[in-house]
Design a protein around this motif. Structure first.
Motif, PDB file in Angstrom:
ATOM      1  N   THR A   1     -18.271   0.823 -69.463  1.00  0.00           N
ATOM      2  CA  THR A   1     -19.540   1.229 -70.032  1.00  0.00           C
ATOM      3  C   THR A   1     -20.139   2.304 -69.146  1.00  0.00           C
ATOM      4  O   THR A   1     -19.960   2.282 -67.936  1.00  0.00           O
ATOM      5  CB  THR A   1     -20.488   0.019 -70.116  1.00  0.00           C
ATOM      6  N   SER A   2     -20.931   3.215 -69.721  1.00  0.00           N
ATOM      7  CA  SER A   2     -21.411   4.387 -69.002  1.00  0.00           C
ATOM      8  C   SER A   2     -22.920   4.358 -68.804  1.00  0.00           C
ATOM      9  O   SER A   2     -23.637   3.646 -69.500  1.00  0.00           O
ATOM     10  CB  SER A   2     -21.034   5.650 -69.789  1.00  0.00           C
TER      11      SER A   2
ATOM     12  N   LEU B   1     -22.935   4.495 -74.848  1.00  0.00           N
ATOM     13  CA  LEU B   1     -23.849   5.028 -73.838  1.00  0.00           C
ATOM     14  C   LEU B   1     -25.181   4.294 -73.936  1.00  0.00           C
ATOM     15  O   LEU B   1     -26.089   4.711 -74.664  1.00  0.00           O
ATOM     16  CB  LEU B   1     -24.046   6.530 -74.053  1.00  0.00           C
ATOM     17  N   PRO B   2     -25.333   3.191 -73.202  1.00  0.00           N
ATOM     18  CA  PRO B   2     -26.557   2.379 -73.299  1.00  0.00           C
ATOM     19  C   PRO B   2     -27.791   3.143 -72.838  1.00  0.00           C
ATOM     20  O   PRO B   2     -27.744   3.870 -71.842  1.00  0.00           O
ATOM     21  CB  PRO B   2     -26.264   1.195 -72.373  1.00  0.00           C
TER      22      PRO B   2
ATOM     23  N   ASP C   1     -26.810   0.211 -76.257  1.00  0.00           N
ATOM     24  CA  ASP C   1     -27.371  -1.115 -75.982  1.00  0.00           C
ATOM     25  C   ASP C   1     -28.891  -1.002 -75.954  1.00  0.00           C
ATOM     26  O   ASP C   1     -29.441  -0.013 -75.458  1.00  0.00           O
ATOM     27  CB  ASP C   1     -26.924  -1.634 -74.611  1.00  0.00           C
ATOM     28  N   PHE C   2     -29.551  -2.069 -76.435  1.00  0.00           N
ATOM     29  CA  PHE C   2     -31.015  -2.111 -76.419  1.00  0.00           C
ATOM     30  C   PHE C   2     -31.497  -3.494 -76.006  1.00  0.00           C
ATOM     31  O   PHE C   2     -30.940  -4.511 -76.440  1.00  0.00           O
ATOM     32  CB  PHE C   2     -31.584  -1.774 -77.799  1.00  0.00           C
ATOM     33  N   ILE C   3     -32.502  -3.521 -75.165  1.00  0.00           N
ATOM     34  CA  ILE C   3     -33.187  -4.760 -74.790  1.00  0.00           C
ATOM     35  C   ILE C   3     -34.580  -4.715 -75.407  1.00  0.00           C
ATOM     36  O   ILE C   3     -35.326  -3.753 -75.193  1.00  0.00           O
ATOM     37  CB  ILE C   3     -33.299  -4.906 -73.267  1.00  0.00           C
ATOM     38  N   VAL C   4     -34.921  -5.727 -76.196  1.00  0.00           N
ATOM     39  CA  VAL C   4     -36.262  -5.811 -76.766  1.00  0.00           C
ATOM     40  C   VAL C   4     -37.028  -6.950 -76.101  1.00  0.00           C
ATOM     41  O   VAL C   4     -36.435  -7.897 -75.590  1.00  0.00           O
ATOM     42  CB  VAL C   4     -36.230  -6.007 -78.299  1.00  0.00           C
ATOM     43  N   GLY C   5     -38.347  -6.822 -76.087  1.00  0.00           N
ATOM     44  CA  GLY C   5     -39.162  -7.856 -75.453  1.00  0.00           C
ATOM     45  C   GLY C   5     -39.085  -7.828 -73.946  1.00  0.00           C
ATOM     46  O   GLY C   5     -39.328  -8.852 -73.279  1.00  0.00           O
ATOM     47  N   PHE C   6     -38.765  -6.656 -73.359  1.00  0.00           N
ATOM     48  CA  PHE C   6     -38.770  -6.546 -71.902  1.00  0.00           C
ATOM     49  C   PHE C   6     -40.193  -6.802 -71.401  1.00  0.00           C
ATOM     50  O   PHE C   6     -41.162  -6.475 -72.082  1.00  0.00           O
ATOM     51  CB  PHE C   6     -38.291  -5.155 -71.484  1.00  0.00           C
ATOM     52  N   PRO C   7     -40.363  -7.392 -70.217  1.00  0.00           N
ATOM     53  CA  PRO C   7     -41.709  -7.677 -69.719  1.00  0.00           C
ATOM     54  C   PRO C   7     -42.666  -6.485 -69.857  1.00  0.00           C
ATOM     55  O   PRO C   7     -42.317  -5.367 -69.487  1.00  0.00           O
ATOM     56  CB  PRO C   7     -41.464  -8.037 -68.242  1.00  0.00           C
ATOM     57  N   GLU C   8     -43.824  -6.776 -70.418  1.00  0.00           N
ATOM     58  CA  GLU C   8     -44.910  -5.809 -70.598  1.00  0.00           C
ATOM     59  C   GLU C   8     -44.665  -4.846 -71.751  1.00  0.00           C
ATOM     60  O   GLU C   8     -45.467  -3.926 -71.984  1.00  0.00           O
ATOM     61  CB  GLU C   8     -45.172  -5.025 -69.298  1.00  0.00           C
TER      62      GLU C   8
ATOM     63  N   TYR D   1     -22.519   2.130 -83.908  1.00  0.00           N
ATOM     64  CA  TYR D   1     -22.581   0.752 -83.435  1.00  0.00           C
ATOM     65  C   TYR D   1     -23.741   0.680 -82.454  1.00  0.00           C
ATOM     66  O   TYR D   1     -24.081   1.673 -81.809  1.00  0.00           O
ATOM     67  CB  TYR D   1     -21.315   0.321 -82.666  1.00  0.00           C
ATOM     68  N   ALA D   2     -24.316  -0.479 -82.308  1.00  0.00           N
ATOM     69  CA  ALA D   2     -25.279  -0.697 -81.229  1.00  0.00           C
ATOM     70  C   ALA D   2     -25.443  -2.200 -81.042  1.00  0.00           C
ATOM     71  O   ALA D   2     -25.309  -2.974 -81.999  1.00  0.00           O
ATOM     72  CB  ALA D   2     -26.623  -0.043 -81.513  1.00  0.00           C
ATOM     73  N   TYR D   3     -25.710  -2.584 -79.825  1.00  0.00           N
ATOM     74  CA  TYR D   3     -25.860  -3.987 -79.462  1.00  0.00           C
ATOM     75  C   TYR D   3     -27.281  -4.190 -78.962  1.00  0.00           C
ATOM     76  O   TYR D   3     -27.740  -3.468 -78.079  1.00  0.00           O
ATOM     77  CB  TYR D   3     -24.833  -4.370 -78.398  1.00  0.00           C
TER      78      TYR D   3
END
Length: 441
Positions: free
Chosen positions: A240-241, A266-267, A307-314, A334-336
């Motif tokens: 992963t890059s 490419l996250p 790649d995506f992170i949702v609900g990260f602090p703040e 594609y996306a995770y």
């Protein structure tokens, strides 16, 4: 002649763990072990663990509780824990679950033969060091048995980025890269065993800086061009890059290297600059989009993944809307996406957390958008001529399944191809998670 001992490995998490499990099995093959798919038949069970997600350690302890019953039936059974949970938990694993005989971190599994001998003598064995020696140099050459047409090959480990949500720098250590000559040797061995496609692996693979055969430091692009020269190797991928390590020569390789496939993971993690800064990602949404533009200028048909992170602090609704806007701009094949989960010891774990229900709702919204984009891109494949690396038979008579150059799963309905062939096809239908095709003559 003694019967071979049976080894069962359960692998959690990323592709690098898949590669590590293969190497662990090969290492223990020299001790007389053959792999089994049935834990009840095993003489040794190894759990190769991942520590990325929340409650990863508790899931391992739960699995160990189930395996303890097998040891009651077979007292000679040996149980080991490997990987990132082993690195993070260490002696605590043996304290909480006395049925465990062996704990080995991801940088020490080349020592498995000595550790196995130790546990067979009735002792416990623990190794979670970051040893000075190169574990890949210590591992024996890979056996000559035939392989599937696609294989993983670890070229880089560890990470120096220290993202606020991530445990990799603590469980895998600092960034290290393997020497080019050893990677090429392993790649040739894989090709000799039938591999046509190799995916280069690293926690931050495009930060590769391995020693070249001339003694100078080489980039990932340099390595790809060397692999491009191997006869019989048809396809090259990497994952992963990190956006900050997409160098000019690597971008240029996507346009010029015939064997480098038109797919890039490419996250970005978030489209909000405020959240990216809090994540310690060291790039902005704008700089990420400019990298995408440059990559697509080099290879216009490239399929992007992220790649995506949702609900990260703040994270606020405004921050989340910025992420949706970035996804709309990129159009991912594609996306995770994941809801943020706390990892003890990381900076983000100590910050104010987003309401779980709100995070769940955001995750559903982002996944709906990503699914729509993925389906649209798959629909656009209908009528196109692609090439497919055949990997296995399909469910229907005469059907074969493989991967396109864009990493789509493709079902070929009139194929007389053999596993390992790369065949021309025309896409006839886009399904939810795959494409249907007919072979072109």
């Amino acid at each position: 002649m003694a019967e071979p001992k049976k080894l069962f490995i359960k692998t959690y998490g990323c592709q690098m763990n898949v590669y590590d499990s293969e190497r662990m099995a090969e290492s223990l093959g020299g001790q007389g072990y053959v792999e089994t798919t049935n834990a009840e038949d095993a003489d040794m069970i190894l759990l190769n663990t991942c520590h990325i997600r929340e409650k990863a350690a508790e899931k391992v302890y739960s699995e160990l509780g189930r395996l303890k019953a097998l040891k009651t039936v077979n007292p000679d059974l040996k149980i080991g824990v490997a990987g990132c949970v082993a690195q993070a938990e260490g002696e605590e694993i043996m304290r909480r679950q006395p049925a465990v005989d062996l704990v080995v971190g991801p940088q020490s599994y080349h020592r498995l033969p000595e550790m196995e001998a130790q546990v067979r003598s009735g002792e416990k064995s623990l190794d979670t060091d970051f040893p000075q020696e190169d574990k890949f140099a210590a591992l024996k050459s890979r056996p000559k048995a035939a392989r599937a047409p696609s294989a993983f090959l670890t070229v880089q480990e560890g990470c120096d980025k220290f993202c606020a949500f991530c445990v990799v720098p603590y469980t895998r250590g600092a960034e290290t890269s393997r020497p080019v000559a050893r990677i090429l040797e392993e790649a040739r061995e894989l090709v000799d065993r039938g591999v046509r496609e190799i995916t280069l692996l690293g926690q931050n693979v495009n930060a590769f800086h391995g020693a070249g055969e001339d003694g100078s430091e080489k980039t990932l692009a340099d390595l790809i061009w060397k692999l491009n020269e191997i006869n019989g190797l048809a396809r090259i991928r990497f994952t992963t890059s990190h956006p900050n390590d997409m160098t000019d020569d690597l971008i240029d390789a996507h346009g010029a290297c015939e064997k480098l496939m038109p797919y890039l993971h490419l996250p970005v993690q978030s489209g909000s600059d405020r959240i990216l800064k809090r994540m310690n990602r060291s790039h902005t949404a704008e700089s990420y989009l400019r990298v995408i533009e440059r990559i697509r200028a080099a290879r216009p048909d490239i399929l992007m993944s992220g790649d995506f992170i949702v609900g990260f602090p703040e994270e606020t609704e405004e921050d989340f809307q910025a992420t949706l806007a970035l996804i709309e701009a990129v159009k991912y094949g594609y996306a995770y996406s994941f809801k943020y989960s706390t990892r003890p010891g990381t900076p983000a774990a100590e910050r104010p957390q987003v309401d779980p229900n709100e995070a769940d709702e955001r995750l559903q919204r982002i996944q709906a958008l990503i699914t729509d984009q993925q389906q649209q891109i798959q629909n656009e494949m209908v009528g196109r001529d692609l090439s497919v690396l055949v990997e296995k038979p399909g469910r229907n008579p005469g059907q074969m399944v493989g991967k396109s150059e864009y990493l789509h799963a493709v079902h070929i309905d009139n194929s007389d191809a053999q596993i390992g062939d790369i065949v021309p096809v025309r896409i006839t239908e886009a399904k939810r998670n795959s494409l249907a095709a007919l072979r072109r003559k």
